[in-house]
Design an enzyme around this catalytic site. Structure first.
Site, PDB file in Angstrom:
ATOM      1  N   ARG A 150       8.868  -0.476   6.609  1.00  0.00           N
ATOM      2  CA  ARG A 150       8.225  -0.976   5.380  1.00  0.00           C
ATOM      3  C   ARG A 150       8.916  -0.440   4.142  1.00  0.00           C
ATOM      4  O   ARG A 150       8.952  -1.089   3.106  1.00  0.00           O
ATOM      5  CB  ARG A 150       6.762  -0.509   5.328  1.00  0.00           C
ATOM      6  N   ARG A 208      -7.784   6.304  -1.321  1.00  0.00           N
ATOM      7  CA  ARG A 208      -7.040   5.553  -2.340  1.00  0.00           C
ATOM      8  C   ARG A 208      -7.888   4.497  -3.052  1.00  0.00           C
ATOM      9  O   ARG A 208      -7.686   3.296  -2.881  1.00  0.00           O
ATOM     10  CB  ARG A 208      -5.790   4.923  -1.722  1.00  0.00           C
ATOM     11  N   LYS A 213      11.567   0.573  -3.756  1.00  0.00           N
ATOM     12  CA  LYS A 213      10.403  -0.177  -3.275  1.00  0.00           C
ATOM     13  C   LYS A 213       9.280  -0.130  -4.311  1.00  0.00           C
ATOM     14  O   LYS A 213       8.687  -1.165  -4.646  1.00  0.00           O
ATOM     15  CB  LYS A 213       9.904   0.439  -1.954  1.00  0.00           C
ATOM     16  N   ASN A 214       8.985   1.063  -4.813  1.00  0.00           N
ATOM     17  CA  ASN A 214       7.832   1.205  -5.702  1.00  0.00           C
ATOM     18  C   ASN A 214       8.087   0.655  -7.104  1.00  0.00           C
ATOM     19  O   ASN A 214       7.184   0.644  -7.942  1.00  0.00           O
ATOM     20  CB  ASN A 214       7.399   2.674  -5.791  1.00  0.00           C
ATOM     21  N   ASP A 242       5.529  11.632  -2.257  1.00  0.00           N
ATOM     22  CA  ASP A 242       6.255  10.809  -1.284  1.00  0.00           C
ATOM     23  C   ASP A 242       7.425  11.550  -0.634  1.00  0.00           C
ATOM     24  O   ASP A 242       8.076  11.007   0.246  1.00  0.00           O
ATOM     25  CB  ASP A 242       6.785   9.529  -1.963  1.00  0.00           C
ATOM     26  N   CYS A 248      -6.752   3.967   3.840  1.00  0.00           N
ATOM     27  CA  CYS A 248      -5.488   3.902   4.573  1.00  0.00           C
ATOM     28  C   CYS A 248      -5.158   5.291   5.074  1.00  0.00           C
ATOM     29  O   CYS A 248      -5.883   6.232   4.828  1.00  0.00           O
ATOM     30  CB  CYS A 248      -4.382   3.317   3.714  1.00  0.00           C
TER      31      CYS A 248
END
Ligand code: UD1
Length: 422
Positions: free
Chosen positions: A400, A124, A23-24, A308, A119
């Site tokens: 997500r 962030r 994803k990243n 993460d 968030c």
């Protein structure tokens, strides 16, 4: 309609699982495709809602995207960009959408993008992104919650990042790809996703050197061409399955994973007493004959232990023998899973940026809520080994970043269902 997971305890997970594209890595590459006016094809694309939002964003700017989900490829053509302004609704859904700022500015001379709000995992900010663009000659203005950056032609510059921010490194690297002259980013992030983006830029005709080290040199080129790029495997998805195997005392082979990228997780799992072996076929995690023991972790930029993976690792420590200390240094306020894990019987105390975990013999199922992507994954892992049934709401956060986490864990022997929330 909102869905929830209903998770029954399972035995050891067993079998083989192929890891999807990162994803990243795919999100910055999609943003990077705005740099070139020629068609690109991106493959090994994971089927995630975040990818869908990024495609919507590119289309809202006048680009064209065609996603073949069966093949995992996206064809993207941004030859006719008509807008340099991103819609608030899309940026609000996806923080990584701020990554379009650098490419839009470099290609069109202007970018107007909403400031990403706070968030769940901290404030962030994007100051480092903007400082970098300003150093390259962009004029930056803030009004009505938007950042507006303009520059007739960006100029190469020497930029020192106060912190090796992943997003800032990516945004600046993309802007510099079409700037005049050389840009040097010092104290750059060294994550594998940075290297993947640099490879994409280079195959599209850019000139980026040193990605993966803390000094990246980008020689600006006049224009870029179309290319084909295959996204690297997702090291966080891999790490999550590795922890799932360990927690359930399972025996799982992970394929399509880069062993180097998961080294920090492998090292910690070994410390916890789990067998992890790199084989020609993939990474083999075997925990069927071991007692899990406590270990401390401290999150750090790559190649340190990834933030993460912090929440998922905490679920493992909640069941390990002894006391573990988990210290989060990358984000403030990233212990959102703690309250919910405690409701499942974990013993955890937060002291400033550390969580002290006393391993328990049993966790118990209850209703819990996923507050963000990785906190949600941590709850799923804990639920696999909790007594009775666990119901997890807020699973859109999990969708997500993980493609059908429930079904993929079920393939290995988990017992997870989806239901509509009342
Ligand atoms: C990326 C990842 C995210 C991961 C994080 C750290 C994507 C889409 N997301 O997020 O999953 O958790 O890297 O590995 O790739 N900071 C500033 N000013 C800035 C930018 C960042 O102070 O301008 C701070 C942040 O608040 C945070 C730290 O730097 O405390 C790390 O952030 P950063 O590396 O930028 O993470 P992201 O790119 O947002």
């Amino acid at each position: 309609m909102a869905e929830k997971f209903i998770i029954h305890p399972c035995g050891p997970l067993k079998g083989e699982i192929g890891i999807g594209g990162a994803k990243n890595a795919v999100l910055p590459v999609l943003a990077g495709s705005l740099l070139t006016g020629q068609p690109c094809v991106i493959s090994n694309v994971p089927n995630l809602s975040d990818v869908e939002y990024m495609c919507e964003l590119v289309e809202s700017l006048g680009g064209f995207t065609a996603w073949n989900r069966n093949q995992g490829t996206i064809s993207i053509d941004t030859s006719r960009l008509t807008k340099c302004e991103a819609a608030y609704e899309l940026v609000g859904k996806l923080r990584a959408s701020f990554l379009i700022t650098g490419p839009l500015l470099a290609r069109l001379g202007r970018a107007r993008v909403p400031l990403p709000g706070g968030c769940a995992i901290g404030s962030r900010p994007v100051d480092l992104h903007l400082k970098g663009l300003a150093a390259m000659g962009a004029e930056i203005e803030y009004a009505h919650g938007y950042v507006e950056a303009t520059a007739q032609k960006l100029q190469g510059a020497k930029i020192y990042l106060d912190f090796p921010s992943v997003g800032a490194t990516e945004n600046i690297m993309m802007a510099a790809a079409l700037a005049q002259g050389q840009t040097i980013i010092e104290n750059a992030a060294v994550e594998p996703e940075i290297v993947d983006l640099a490879n994409f830029i280079n195959t599209a005709g850019g000139d980026v050197r040193g990605a993966g080290t803390d000094t990246i040199k980008i020689n600006g080129v006049k224009d870029m061409k179309g290319t084909h790029h295959s996204v690297i495997p997702d090291r966080i998805e891999a790490g999550t399955f590795m922890v799932a195997a360990a927690l359930t005392r399972g025996d799982v082979m992970l394929t399509n994973v880069m062993a180097d990228h998961v080294k920090p997780v492998t090292a910690k799992l070994k410390e916890v007493n789990v067998n992890v072996n790199e084989t020609p076929h993939g990474i083999h995690v075997k925990a069927d004959n071991c007692e899990l023991i406590a270990a401390d972790i401290k999150t750090l930029p790559y190649p340190g232990f990834p933030t993460d993976m912090q929440a998922q690792f905490m679920s493992l420590m909640a069941k390990a023998k002894g006391t573990s200390v988990v210290t989060e240094t990358v984000f403030e306020n990233r212990f959102m899973q703690v309250g919910e894990l405690k409701r499942m019987g974990a013993i955890i105390k937060i002291e400033s940026r550390s969580a002290i975990i006393e391993g328990v013999d049993k966790l118990t199922g209850t209703q819990v809520c996923a507050s963000d992507l990785r906190a949600g994954a941590a709850l799923v892992l804990a639920a696999l080994v909790a007594e009775d049934t666990t119901e997890i709401s807020g699973i859109t956060h999990i969708d997500r970043g993980y493609h059908l986490l429930d079904e993929r864990l079920n393939e290995l022997g988990a017992c997870i269902g989806r239901a509509i929330e009342a």
